[in-house]
Design a protein around this motif. Structure first.
Motif, short mmCIF file in Angstrom:
data_model
loop_
_atom_site.label_atom_id
_atom_site.label_comp_id
_atom_site.label_asym_id
_atom_site.label_seq_id
_atom_site.Cartn_x
_atom_site.Cartn_y
_atom_site.Cartn_z
N MET A 249 0.83 -1.20 0.00
CA MET A 249 0.00 0.00 0.00
C MET A 249 0.88 1.26 0.00
SD MET A 249 -2.89 1.02 2.79
CE MET A 249 -3.80 2.56 2.68
N PHE A 250 1.92 1.25 0.83
CA PHE A 250 2.82 2.40 0.90
C PHE A 250 3.62 2.55 -0.40
CE2 PHE A 250 6.84 4.47 2.24
CZ PHE A 250 6.31 5.64 2.77
N ASP A 251 4.10 1.42 -0.93
CA ASP A 251 4.83 1.46 -2.20
C ASP A 251 3.93 1.91 -3.34
OD1 ASP A 251 7.27 0.79 -1.19
OD2 ASP A 251 7.31 -1.25 -2.00
N LEU A 324 7.99 3.37 13.00
CA LEU A 324 8.08 3.88 11.63
C LEU A 324 9.50 4.36 11.31
CD1 LEU A 324 6.27 4.48 9.13
CD2 LEU A 324 6.06 6.82 10.00
N LYS A 325 10.06 3.87 10.21
CA LYS A 325 11.43 4.24 9.83
C LYS A 325 11.48 5.68 9.34
CE LYS A 325 13.24 2.47 6.03
NZ LYS A 325 13.66 1.48 5.00
N LYS A 326 12.65 6.27 9.39
CA LYS A 326 12.83 7.68 9.11
C LYS A 326 12.40 8.06 7.70
CE LYS A 326 16.33 11.35 9.28
NZ LYS A 326 17.76 11.65 9.54
N THR A 331 8.40 10.72 3.96
CA THR A 331 7.44 10.67 2.85
C THR A 331 6.06 11.15 3.30
OG1 THR A 331 8.59 8.82 1.78
CG2 THR A 331 6.28 9.14 1.19
N PHE A 332 5.63 10.72 4.47
CA PHE A 332 4.34 11.16 5.01
C PHE A 332 4.35 12.67 5.22
CE2 PHE A 332 3.74 6.66 6.35
CZ PHE A 332 2.47 6.48 5.84
N ASP A 338 -1.66 12.15 6.64
CA ASP A 338 -1.91 11.73 8.01
C ASP A 338 -1.75 10.21 8.08
OD1 ASP A 338 -4.18 10.57 10.01
OD2 ASP A 338 -3.36 12.46 10.77
N ILE A 339 -0.82 9.74 8.91
CA ILE A 339 -0.49 8.32 8.97
C ILE A 339 -1.71 7.47 9.31
CG2 ILE A 339 0.93 6.55 10.11
CD1 ILE A 339 3.01 8.77 10.60
#
Length: 565
Positions: A249-251, A324-326, A331-332, A338-339
């Motif tokens: 989903m993020f990709d 959550l990685k940096k 990107t967010f 909004d995460i």
């Protein structure tokens, strides 16, 4: 302290479960209690009685929420366990969902047994005392959200000895971090005396192209551009509901951002005005629409929404995300996303590309509603294709030459996804033959959440360079697909150990995990020891006889009695 491996040994890749007994406090501990999966006799192994008395177990330490690590915990309660399950908050939330789902499929336990599970949550790097002179500490892993390695420390004479269980080791580490969402694995403590390490991919090294985040997203852009924009086809993505779906989903969001600058821009058409409540948006007329299916995906997404947005305050007063990685956080932030909303509701970006969730209706009347097939991309469980909404979607499009199926995870040859991966021309589904005309693409190597051989070796050897309290460690290898694979990994550990790199952990000995008792105080196997919590020898022999009979019948029924297992 005594230790005995129950699952993920002796030819089994799954069914993770290890028993430990602390004599001084008379405490019985389980590290994980998972289901066997993907084996000839998995169902039989899961259904049979535990080798130990469940009512005598005092505590379970859960590394993460995959079913092969948590799936038999409700059965443990069903059989008399009343203690706590210590784990992270994220693992607690996800494992509740996974255990309920596993119970429905296996029918080994009911919802009431899942409701009995008593969780006690622990934060990373904070110790919890579970008995006198006996404590546990969880360290962050990157395998899935909430995953951990677990360190158990006990006092022996005037010092604390300890053992670390790796759980499943993720791919994000200080050495390389390329999967999209989660922070890097914590290093194993330099003072650990024993290390139990998984070896799922201990015999192989993943290609560099699969460890490149930018290339992974570009590959996705190319598939979307060719299949949907250029050829006007459909894209089906079977996924595991946990972690794989959220990573894709993020990709997918990042791929959508790249479409406008790609060679496929001409297929997007013109931007047209779309009226919204308080504004007008300008979206491409051929903007891509992606939909996820399954209530389990929606529920897991909600946990990701809650947990990935959590922050902690560091000693210097700065805030830091727990999981959550940096790069993902950036990107967010850069795209004003909004995460929580992203994972729970989906998104529509500035170009009109959208990603949203379809949740199966629960009322009797609405259950008759058919799936909506107007979207371009369908992401659905199960990842292996045999169950869930994805099976119906594949059935609809399996003979359509303009449709592409994108495989993203492990799929044995006997599963629907596995058969498609092997490019079988005719496939039987629900006792009907189908001609396979759809196209098949495979990105499973890009998304594997298991560390490869190099990453596993780094996990074993990496310590804090300045720490002068390093101890020699004895390593146990479990969770390997074959004895050959475990032997290969063992030899690689020995090979690197001989180099005596100054920064590396010193390895005293390497064992392939087996079912013999091991005395952690003396550092030796004790074949004469037997814990009263375990069944008698007669009962164990009975189980072995049943297993032999089961395998024999299976081979005869499947006409493979002359073939090796």
């Amino acid at each position: 302290m005594y230790m005995k491996f129950i699952g993920a040994v002796s030819g089994s890749l799954t069914g993770s479960c290890t028993f430990l007994y602390h004599e001084e406090s008379k405490t019985n501990i389980l590290v994980d209690c998972g289901m066997f999966q993907g084996e000839i006799k998995s169902d039989k192994k899961n259904a049979r009685n535990f080798a130990f008395n469940a009512s005598k177990i005092d505590v379970v330490l859960l590394t993460h929420a995959h079913t092969d690590h948590c799936g038999l915990i409700p059965k443990l309660y069903k059989d008399g366990f009343t203690g706590e399950v210590i784990t992270t908050e994220a693992t607690k939330k996800i494992s509740k969902l996974m255990m309920l789902d596993a119970g429905k499929i296996s029918r080994l336990y009911e919802k009431q047994h899942c409701d009995k599970v008593r969780f006690s949550c622990i934060e990373y790097a904070k110790s919890k005392t579970i008995a006198t002179d006996l404590r546990v500490t969880f360290s962050r892993g990157s395998h899935i959200l909430g995953a951990s390695s677990v360190n158990i420390a006990w006092k022996q004479e005037d010092i604390f000895k300890n053992i670390t269980f790796s759980g499943d080791v993720g791919c994000n580490s200080e050495q390389e971090s390329y999967l999209p969402l989660l922070k890097e694995n914590h290093d194993v403590y330099p003072t650990t005396d024993y290390l139990v390490i998984e070896s799922t991919y201990g015999d192989r090294i993943r290609g560099k192209q699969y460890k490149n985040e930018e290339k992974r997203v570009d590959y996705l852009v190319d598939i979307i551009g060719k299949v949907i924009l250029k050829n006007k086809g459909k894209l089906i993505i079977p996924v595991f509901s946990l972690d794989r779906c959220q990573s894709i989903m993020f990709d997918m969001y990042k791929a959508f951002l790249k479409l406008e600058a790609s060679k496929y821009k001409k297929y997007l058409g013109e931007k047209i005005a779309i009226a919204r409540k308080n504004s007008t948006k300008h979206y491409y007329e051929n903007a891509v629409s992606c939909k996820t299916f399954s209530s389990l995906i929606a529920q897991v997404n909600q946990v990701y929404a809650e947990e990935l947005s959590k922050e902690k305050i560091k000693k210097n007063g700065e805030k830091s995300f727990i999981y959550l990685k940096k790069s993902a956080a950036e990107t967010f932030k850069e795209n004003s996303l909004d995460i929580e909303r992203f994972f729970s509701k989906g998104f529509t970006n500035d170009d009109g590309h959208k990603f949203y969730h379809w949740i199966e209706p629960t009322s009797k009347k609405s259950k008759k509603k058919e799936y909506d097939y107007i979207d371009d991309i369908f992401i659905a469980s199960s990842g292996m294709g045999d169950f869930g909404p994805v099976k119906n979607i594949i059935l609809k499009y399996i003979e359509d030459k303009n449709t592409t199926i994108l495989l993203t995870g492990y799929a044995p040859t006997y599963t629907l996804s596995g058969k498609l991966k092997n490019k079988e021309k005719l496939i039987e589904i629900n006792k009907k033959q189908y001609k396979v005309n759809l196209n098949i693409k495979d990105m499973s190597a890009y998304y594997s959440a298991h560390a490869d051989q190099k990453q596993l070796l780094d996990f074993v050897f990496t310590t804090q360079e300045k720490n002068k309290n390093k101890r020699e460690s004895i390593v146990f290898i479990n969770h390997g697909p074959t004895d050959v694979a475990k032997d290969t990994f063992k030899n690689k550990i020995i090979e690197r150990s001989k180099k005596k790199n100054k920064k590396d952990r010193v390895i005293k000995m390497v064992h392939i995990a087996n079912e013999d008792w091991f005395d952690l105080n003396t550092g030796e196997f004790d074949k004469n020891y037997n814990h009263p919590c375990f069944e008698s020898l007669t009962a164990m022999i009975k189980i072995l006889i049943e297993d032999v009979a089961f395998i024999k019948n299976f081979l005869i029924e499947n006409k493979i009695d002359k073939k090796p297992i």
